[in-house]
Design an enzyme around this catalytic site. Structure first.
Site, mmCIF file in Angstrom:
data_model
loop_
_atom_site.group_PDB
_atom_site.id
_atom_site.type_symbol
_atom_site.label_atom_id
_atom_site.label_comp_id
_atom_site.label_asym_id
_atom_site.label_seq_id
_atom_site.Cartn_x
_atom_site.Cartn_y
_atom_site.Cartn_z
ATOM 1 N N HIS A 261 -0.031 3.926 -6.447
ATOM 2 C CA HIS A 261 1.044 3.311 -6.582
ATOM 3 C C HIS A 261 2.002 4.196 -6.176
ATOM 4 C CE1 HIS A 261 4.225 2.587 -11.008
ATOM 5 N NE2 HIS A 261 5.110 3.526 -9.881
ATOM 6 N N GLU B 105 7.963 3.631 -19.020
ATOM 7 C CA GLU B 105 8.842 4.638 -18.333
ATOM 8 C C GLU B 105 9.745 5.094 -18.730
ATOM 9 O OE1 GLU B 105 10.127 3.744 -14.287
ATOM 10 O OE2 GLU B 105 10.395 6.011 -13.822
ATOM 11 N N ASP C 10 7.486 8.124 -5.265
ATOM 12 C CA ASP C 10 8.399 8.060 -4.665
ATOM 13 C C ASP C 10 8.843 8.920 -3.903
ATOM 14 O OD1 ASP C 10 9.509 5.259 -5.451
ATOM 15 O OD2 ASP C 10 9.766 6.181 -6.719
HETATM 16 N N1 ADE Z 1 10.962 2.356 -8.174
HETATM 17 C C1 ADE Z 1 10.927 3.085 -7.562
HETATM 18 N N2 ADE Z 1 10.514 3.746 -8.477
HETATM 19 C C2 ADE Z 1 10.641 2.900 -9.196
HETATM 20 C C3 ADE Z 1 9.815 3.828 -11.133
HETATM 21 N N3 ADE Z 1 10.416 5.245 -10.987
HETATM 22 N N4 ADE Z 1 10.285 3.296 -11.675
HETATM 23 C C4 ADE Z 1 10.799 1.388 -11.624
HETATM 24 N N5 ADE Z 1 10.664 1.289 -9.948
HETATM 25 C C5 ADE Z 1 10.349 1.658 -9.304
HETATM 26 ZN ZN ZN Z 2 7.301 2.931 -9.777
#
Ligand code: ADE
Ligand code: ZN
Length: 326
Positions: free
Chosen positions: A8, A191, A270
């Site tokens: 991911h 999330e 990220d």
């Molecule tokens: N795009 C990049 N990071 C993300 C995240 N944590 N949740 C949703 N979309 C994303």
């Molecule tokens: Zn993500």
């Protein structure tokens, strides 16, 4: 160095801030509000994170920029011991959903991935993602781009973006199209959208993996369902802590879920945004929950099993995860 498997990772979200700043300078554009004074990405809330993320992508104007981005990201990952990475690629940022343009961006990304494989051995696969807050209509061309370019490199389809917008099932057309083309499926759920969103992802999109999924802990029946059906969670603990999905590492449910028999894997989401790397994630898991080498290897084998790649590639990864290689 320990070998790690990551499932991911958003390609644009993995862009080092210096890389984005460098491109902005080359192009003579000012990225207002994107960086803190110390050069890191600026955001506090998830909404601000998405805005900063999207503002940073505006300097990624063509295939050449994505070739350079892919090279930078894979070099960064390989330096952390990552041997396999599945990167989310969004046609929205690569030609705006136009298939012809997408093919050109993809050719550049694949070229960089092949060069990185030759240099460091890192293997990359692409999971095409639609962006939830762009709406269900925008997801359709993304799914078509994915279906038309499916093959050795593009192996999956998924969805990121603001989980608070609409329902998972609103995107069923795109996911059905991708599934029928033979793509493997994942979506961000649990999330921000709670256990209900994870149930929707499983029932309405029939995904085999869930991005994050950690809010499933709210519902014991859901935890049982995920464990029973072997649905894999792409857990990104550092991201969850940085964005406030959970208040602290100690409070993170990953260990509770693992103990409950849910297939958990570990990723960075990220990494420069969250000041993390896959090595740091495992260091924090060792420190917080006492994960030792055996747990870490087991989790990386789970990730290998759940990877959207062919059997021969998985065999290469399994061999690299053997203790003698660690
Ligand atoms: N795009 C990049 N990071 C993300 C995240 N944590 N949740 C949703 N979309 C994303
Ligand atoms: Zn993500």
């Amino acid at each position: 160095m320990t070998s790690l498997v990551e499932l991911h990772l958003h390609l644009e979200g993995a862009a080092p801030p210096a890389f984005i700043r460098g491109l902005a300078q080359e192009k003579g554009v000012s990225l207002e509000g994107v960086f803190n004074e110390d050069g890191t990405y600026r955001f506090e809330t998830f909404e601000q994170f998405l805005r900063t993320y999207e503002a940073a992508t505006t300097v990624l104007t063509g295939p050449e920029e994505f070739r350079r981005l892919t090279a930078a990201v894979l070099e960064q990952s390989a330096a952390q011991g990552v041997i396999y990475t599945e990167a989310f690629l969004s046609p929205n940022f690569c030609g705006g959903g136009d298939l012809g343009a997408w093919r050109e961006y993809l050719a550049a990304i694949e070229e960089a991935a092949e060069a990185a494989r030759r240099d460091s051995g890192i293997i990359m696969r692409g999971v095409v993602t639609c962006i939830r807050h762009e709406g269900p209509e925008a997801a359709k061309p993304d799914a078509i781009c994915a279906a038309e370019t499916m093959g050795d490199f593009i192996t999956g389809f998924g969805m990121g973006g603001a989980e608070t917008v609409g329902h998972q099932g609103d995107y069923a057309y795109a996911f059905d199209l991708a599934r029928e083309a033979g793509l493997r499926l994942t979506t961000h759920a649990g999330e921000w959208g709670g256990a209900a969103s994870v149930w929707e992802a499983v029932r309405d999109l029939k995904v085999e993996r869930i991005g994050h999924g950690v809010q499933c802990v709210e519902d014991p029946a859901l935890v049982d369902h995920l464990a029973e059906h072997g649905i894999v969670l792409e857990v990104c603990p550092g991201s969850n802590v940085a964005l406030g999905v959970v208040p602290s590492w100690d409070a993170h449910p990953i260990e509770r879920l693992r103990q409950a028999g849910v297939k958990v894997t570990v990723s960075t989401d990220d990494p420069p945004f969250f000041h993390t790397s896959l090595t740091r994630e495992y260091d924090m898991l060792a420190e917080t929950f006492g994960w030792d080498d055996a747990v870490m290897r087991d989790v990386n084998l789970t990730a290998t099993e759940a990877a959207f790649c062919d059997a021969a590639t998985k065999e290469i990864l399994r061999q690299k995860l053997e203790p003698k290689h660690v």
